[in-house]
Write a protein that holds these residues in place. Structure first.
Motif: not given
Length: 297
Positions: A249-264
């Protein structure tokens, strides 16, 4: 594991405090075992830096350039025998002051307080007043090595201060590789870390206007790399674990925002802090943290 935690509650508190995620802070050299997903890129970068006078490391904001340098590339260079001094020009101080402070910190100079400031000032003054040849010699002496890599992180901060300061900084640091060993290899190699959208401006500044060095691009993480980022630190904790399908689930959501590592990293840190007593990281907690729409979607 839970039986031990029941007997010693303070041990659980210590475990929770030992969070393997870094929220908004970059990973540091001591975090190498927790920094996951960039092994191949780190090895490629180490090879390029070790065989080129100048290397530019670039990528979008939020791509994890500083963490990659701190936790993977710099330790890799050090394992090859390079002394690495990393500076972030966030103040108006000249290059030589930044290098002096970083060199003394790298060698764990015993002075502190006023004595430390005086030591930095003295070394910076010597560096500023010398030729390039003698500057490199002083830097090698300060670091106890004649195989040095100077990393200038967040070079975009210099560009924000104005072209004149950025140009002077680039010119001075760019001269360092001109000092050679007897076999013709440079005693100092230089790495510039800069945001992708400002790389073109860097390349208008000498010596980078005729750049013939190497480039390392820190791009979006692949699905496999994202899985390593999310799962790796938890697996290495030896106790905590995700509820079934939460990683997907987390991966599916992160993939829509490829440069969201800080938020992750912020979300994973908060999820860790709210784990069940048995170490389970739950969907319901993640949903509350991520919100209805969520910062990741």
């Amino acid at each position: 594991g839970e039986t031990i935690f029941d007997a010693w509650p303070e041990l659980r508190e210590s475990f929770v405090r030992a969070c393997p995620f870094r929220s908004l802070m970059p990973f540091e050299s001591a975090d190498g075992d927790l920094f996951c997903g960039r092994d191949e890129l780190a090895a490629e970068a180490v090879e390029k830096i070790a065989s080129n006078e100048h290397t530019i490391v670039t990528g979008a904001s939020g791509s994890g350039k500083t963490s990659l340098m701190n936790a993977a590339i710099i330790p890799g260079l050090e394992r090859q025998g390079h002394a690495v001094v990393s500076i972030r020009p966030l103040t108006q101080d000249p290059l030589w002051h930044h290098l002096a402070a970083a060199a003394l910190a790298e060698r764990a100079h015993p002075a502190f307080g006023v004595d430390r400031v005086q030591a930095e000032t003295q070394l910076a003054a010597r560096l500023a007043g010398e030729t390039v040849q003698s500057r490199v010699g002083l830097l090698c002496d300060a670091l106890g090595s004649d195989r040095i890599v100077v990393v200038v992180d967040q070079f975009e901060e210099l560009l924000r201060e104005g072209r004149q300061r950025a140009a002077g900084f680039a010119r001075e640091v760019g001269q360092l590789p001109s000092v050679r060993h007897l076999d013709g290899t440079p005693r100092v190699r230089v790495v510039i870390v800069i945001r992708e959208d400002l790389e073109a401006e860097l390349r208008t500044l000498p010596p980078y206007d005729s750049f013939g060095g190497a480039a390392v691009f820190v791009g979006p993480l692949s699905t496999a790399q994202l899985r390593a980022v999310v799962e790796g630190p938890i697996l290495r904790s030896g106790f905590a674990r995700y509820e079934d399908m939460l990683v997907d689930r987390i991966i599916d959501e992160v993939r829509t925002q490829p440069y969201s590592l800080p938020v992750l990293e912020v979300l994973l840190t908060a999820l860790w802090e709210r784990q069940d007593p048995d170490g389970l990281l739950r969907h319901s907690i993640y949903q509350k943290l991520n919100g209805a729409a969520g910062p990741l979607v």
